[in-house]
Design a protein around this motif. Structure first.
Motif, PDB file in Angstrom:
ATOM      1  N   THR A 155       4.628  16.532  -3.468  1.00  0.00           N
ATOM      2  CA  THR A 155       5.314  15.505  -3.644  1.00  0.00           C
ATOM      3  C   THR A 155       6.361  15.019  -2.559  1.00  0.00           C
ATOM      4  N   PRO A 156       7.327  16.309  -2.304  1.00  0.00           N
ATOM      5  CA  PRO A 156       8.107  15.780  -1.428  1.00  0.00           C
ATOM      6  C   PRO A 156       7.689  15.797  -0.025  1.00  0.00           C
ATOM      7  N   VAL A 157       6.523  16.473   0.373  1.00  0.00           N
ATOM      8  CA  VAL A 157       6.037  16.542   1.680  1.00  0.00           C
ATOM      9  C   VAL A 157       5.597  15.180   1.916  1.00  0.00           C
ATOM     10  N   ASN A 158       4.666  14.817   1.271  1.00  0.00           N
ATOM     11  CA  ASN A 158       3.858  13.646   1.257  1.00  0.00           C
ATOM     12  C   ASN A 158       4.793  12.190   1.201  1.00  0.00           C
ATOM     13  N   ASN A 159       5.763  12.397   0.313  1.00  0.00           N
ATOM     14  CA  ASN A 159       6.688  11.387   0.009  1.00  0.00           C
ATOM     15  C   ASN A 159       7.492  11.138   1.204  1.00  0.00           C
ATOM     16  N   ALA A 160       7.703  12.265   1.922  1.00  0.00           N
ATOM     17  CA  ALA A 160       8.677  11.921   3.267  1.00  0.00           C
ATOM     18  C   ALA A 160       7.901  10.981   4.409  1.00  0.00           C
ATOM     19  N   LEU A 161       6.560  11.078   4.039  1.00  0.00           N
ATOM     20  CA  LEU A 161       5.996  10.340   5.038  1.00  0.00           C
ATOM     21  C   LEU A 161       5.656   8.968   4.411  1.00  0.00           C
ATOM     22  N   SER A 162       5.470   8.634   3.219  1.00  0.00           N
ATOM     23  CA  SER A 162       5.328   7.473   2.488  1.00  0.00           C
ATOM     24  C   SER A 162       6.577   6.700   2.462  1.00  0.00           C
ATOM     25  N   ILE A 163       7.769   7.170   2.279  1.00  0.00           N
ATOM     26  CA  ILE A 163       9.090   6.631   2.248  1.00  0.00           C
ATOM     27  C   ILE A 163       9.484   6.147   3.482  1.00  0.00           C
ATOM     28  N   ALA A 164       9.351   7.029   4.637  1.00  0.00           N
ATOM     29  CA  ALA A 164       9.601   6.597   6.006  1.00  0.00           C
ATOM     30  C   ALA A 164       8.698   5.449   6.455  1.00  0.00           C
ATOM     31  N   GLN A 165       7.290   5.461   6.078  1.00  0.00           N
ATOM     32  CA  GLN A 165       6.501   4.293   6.199  1.00  0.00           C
ATOM     33  C   GLN A 165       6.834   3.144   5.601  1.00  0.00           C
ATOM     34  N   PHE A 166       7.400   3.459   4.619  1.00  0.00           N
ATOM     35  CA  PHE A 166       7.992   2.088   3.800  1.00  0.00           C
ATOM     36  C   PHE A 166       9.137   1.508   4.298  1.00  0.00           C
ATOM     37  N   ALA A 167       9.980   2.133   4.815  1.00  0.00           N
ATOM     38  CA  ALA A 167      11.258   1.843   5.384  1.00  0.00           C
ATOM     39  C   ALA A 167      11.075   1.111   6.727  1.00  0.00           C
ATOM     40  N   ILE A 168      10.339   1.795   7.572  1.00  0.00           N
ATOM     41  CA  ILE A 168      10.086   0.973   8.938  1.00  0.00           C
ATOM     42  C   ILE A 168       9.394  -0.094   8.803  1.00  0.00           C
ATOM     43  N   MET A 169       8.739  -0.524   7.848  1.00  0.00           N
ATOM     44  CA  MET A 169       7.705  -1.731   7.784  1.00  0.00           C
ATOM     45  C   MET A 169       8.797  -3.082   7.518  1.00  0.00           C
ATOM     46  N   PHE A 170       9.909  -2.713   7.271  1.00  0.00           N
ATOM     47  CA  PHE A 170      10.890  -3.708   6.861  1.00  0.00           C
ATOM     48  C   PHE A 170      11.334  -4.197   8.413  1.00  0.00           C
ATOM     49  N   PHE A 171      11.245  -3.373   9.426  1.00  0.00           N
ATOM     50  CA  PHE A 171      11.448  -3.722  10.757  1.00  0.00           C
ATOM     51  C   PHE A 171      10.505  -4.211  11.618  1.00  0.00           C
ATOM     52  N   THR A 172       9.279  -3.786  11.262  1.00  0.00           N
ATOM     53  CA  THR A 172       8.371  -3.970  12.309  1.00  0.00           C
ATOM     54  C   THR A 172       8.089  -5.527  12.537  1.00  0.00           C
ATOM     55  N   GLN A 207       1.059  -1.239  -0.022  1.00  0.00           N
ATOM     56  CA  GLN A 207      -0.013   0.120   0.057  1.00  0.00           C
ATOM     57  C   GLN A 207       0.729   1.230  -0.166  1.00  0.00           C
ATOM     58  N   THR A 208       1.948   1.383   0.680  1.00  0.00           N
ATOM     59  CA  THR A 208       2.999   2.232   0.858  1.00  0.00           C
ATOM     60  C   THR A 208       3.553   2.564  -0.413  1.00  0.00           C
ATOM     61  N   ILE A 209       4.057   1.217  -1.073  1.00  0.00           N
ATOM     62  CA  ILE A 209       4.696   1.517  -2.414  1.00  0.00           C
ATOM     63  C   ILE A 209       3.623   2.183  -3.504  1.00  0.00           C
ATOM     64  N   ALA A 210       2.348   1.844  -3.405  1.00  0.00           N
ATOM     65  CA  ALA A 210       1.525   2.519  -4.340  1.00  0.00           C
ATOM     66  C   ALA A 210       1.565   4.061  -3.825  1.00  0.00           C
ATOM     67  N   ASN A 211       1.285   4.339  -2.435  1.00  0.00           N
ATOM     68  CA  ASN A 211       1.251   5.760  -2.224  1.00  0.00           C
ATOM     69  C   ASN A 211       2.461   6.516  -2.821  1.00  0.00           C
ATOM     70  N   ILE A 212       3.744   6.080  -2.704  1.00  0.00           N
ATOM     71  CA  ILE A 212       4.675   6.494  -3.177  1.00  0.00           C
ATOM     72  C   ILE A 212       4.998   6.967  -4.691  1.00  0.00           C
ATOM     73  N   CYS A 213       4.440   5.727  -5.319  1.00  0.00           N
ATOM     74  CA  CYS A 213       4.255   6.016  -6.698  1.00  0.00           C
ATOM     75  C   CYS A 213       3.154   6.908  -6.905  1.00  0.00           C
ATOM     76  N   MET A 214       1.968   7.052  -6.345  1.00  0.00           N
ATOM     77  CA  MET A 214       1.110   7.917  -6.728  1.00  0.00           C
ATOM     78  C   MET A 214       1.640   9.487  -6.423  1.00  0.00           C
ATOM     79  N   ASN A 215       2.229   9.702  -5.026  1.00  0.00           N
ATOM     80  CA  ASN A 215       2.690  10.826  -4.859  1.00  0.00           C
ATOM     81  C   ASN A 215       3.634  11.500  -5.842  1.00  0.00           C
TER      82      ASN A 215
END
Length: 469
Positions: A290-307, A166-174
């Motif tokens: 794009t940069p403002v919302n991608n900051a959220l989406s990219i951070a979300q994407f990164a943390i989910m590899f550790f959750t 879902q986050t990958i989709a959000n990053i692509c969309m942003n």
């Protein structure tokens, strides 16, 4: 149909990465629908199709009456489905193409229509997208977690991987959606009436992704829990609707997750749709979205590899609560950051870390609550349970859009205006920053009493013993 899912029929077995990725990819296409509806629909309707924000909000509010009913109906349909493909996957195949077509039409409001006809058109298409086709895909999709495995760790993994896609989709969309609208339309900006052709083509491409991801999901998953090979029995899924609802609404953990899901998706509208208005009208540059919302989406994407590691060490509940805390601090930060773009990006990244931790655990926690319900009442309510969760999510998105429109209207927002009044900017800031903080605090208080992580191992052992007898 081609299948690359693990061949095991044991519902308690560890799943392979083919199953996990197959399930996760299914959410990639549906996330485009969620993203477009929550982030772009209101701005599209006010500035491209030139409809009134208050009237659109009323249209969406009325539509929510149909939406909640349709989720429960679909839940009963899933519980009563018996096909060669199982209960859930067959609906992804049946509904993906109608879903793609209807969402394209929703973002293709003909400019020649009168105002009244426009509202009727939006009402019909919004309900087809949200109340019919999206419901008929999302309820079965969520049910697949419980239908694929009884393994609690795998519940969490599937939910987490679903959120990753879902986050990958959000990053692509942003990153790409607005530029696609501009490119395909030839307009100077996406938010003007001349950009309509670009909206139609960009949305149609998203529709293709919906269809492809649904087919990959069906090929990469297997429903194992309808018939328990190790116990030689079929769980009791076909229970009367009243009995199923009573079971759910006496399940305290499930009720907590219903509210939590509502809040998360309400907040998604505030930070996604709110970001469009905040960047365009408060910061004065829509391209900052794009940069403002991608900051959220990219951070979300990164943390989910550790959750998954946090989940294994601390449990789903503690990981979820840490996520809520991070989200709350992030919204407070953007509230105080004002128009400082650097600070907005930093605190949006903090929101993303929190959302990734909480969102990655949420769907696995829902599956656990349904295990608890089976232990408590002696039968499963997979379809109905996930239908109501879906309803809570869509209610969060819908009410979020309604609140967004009404507060914009109250603040004096004028669609298509070159600049907005100070009261309109204050309304946007309240929606984008401060309203989510209050909602997160309430959710944190409610979720403090969640104890299922500690109780579930004993519950599952008792379920196994009960089934062996």
């Amino acid at each position: 149909m081609i299948s690359f899912a693990s061949k095991t029929k044991d519902p308690a077995a560890k799943l392979g990465w083919n199953d996990r990725l197959g399930y996760g990819i299914g959410n990639f296409g549906m996330a485009w629908v969620n993203g477009m509806m929550s982030a772009f629909l209101m701005k599209y309707l006010t500035d491209v199709s030139l409809t009134d924000a208050g009237a659109v909000s009323a249209t969406i509010a009325i539509s929510k009456l149909f939406d909640g009913i349709s989720d429960l109906i679909m839940g009963r349909i899933v519980d009563g489905t018996h096909s060669k493909m199982g209960k859930a996957r067959v609906w992804l195949i049946r509904m993906c193409i109608p879903m793609a077509l209807s969402v394209t039409l929703l973002f293709s409001v003909p400019s020649s229509m009168s105002a009244v006809i426009k509202y009727i058109y939006v009402f019909i298409l919004y309900n087809l997208v949200n109340s019919v086709f999206y419901t008929a895909m999302f309820v079965p999709y969520n049910s697949l977690i419980s239908l694929s495995t009884t393994n609690s760790y795998e519940h969490g993994m599937l939910g987490n991987i679903s959120m990753i896609f879902q986050t990958i989709a959000n990053i692509c969309m942003n990153t790409f959606f607005m530029s696609m609208v501009v490119k395909f339309s030839g307009a100077a900006q996406p938010y003007q009436t001349e950009a309509q052709k670009g909206w139609t083509i960009a949305t149609a491409l998203a529709g293709v992704m919906i269809v492809v991801s649904a087919f990959i999901c069906v090929c990469g998953t297997k429903e194992r829990t309808e018939t328990h090979a190790e116990y030689g029995e079929t769980p009791k899924n076909d229970v009367p609707a009243g009995k199923a609802l009573k079971s759910l609404f006496t399940n305290r953990y499930w009720l907590s997750m219903i509210f939590a899901m509502f809040v998360i998706f309400f907040i998604i509208v505030m930070y996604s749709a709110g970001a469009i208005f905040y960047c365009a009208d408060v910061l004065g540059d829509y391209s900052l979205y794009t940069p403002v919302n991608n900051a959220l989406s990219i951070a979300q994407f990164a943390i989910m590899f550790f959750t998954p590691f946090f989940m294994k060490k601390f449990g789903k509940h503690m990981t979820y609560m840490a996520g809520l805390t991070g989200m709350g601090l992030g919204f407070l930060g953007t509230g105080f950051a004002g128009t400082n773009v650097t600070l907005l990006i930093i605190f949006n990244a903090l929101k993303g870390i929190g959302l990734g931790a909480a969102g990655g655990m949420a769907f696995g926690m829902v599956a656990d609550t349904l295990e608890y319900g089976e232990w408590k009442d002696g039968f499963k309510t997979v379809g109905m349970g996930n239908a109501a969760i879906s309803a809570a999510q869509k209610l969060g998105l819908g009410i979020g859009q309604v609140v967004l429109g009404w507060i914009l209207e109250f603040g004096g927002y004028e669609g298509g205006a070159a600049s907005q009044s100070e009261s309109a900017k204050a309304a946007i800031s309240f929606l984008y920053n401060w309203l989510p903080v209050g909602m997160i605090v309430i959710t944190f208080v409610i979720m403090v009493s969640y104890r299922l992580d500690k109780e579930l191992p004993q519950i599952q052992n008792e379920l196994k013993e009960r089934k062996r007898k």
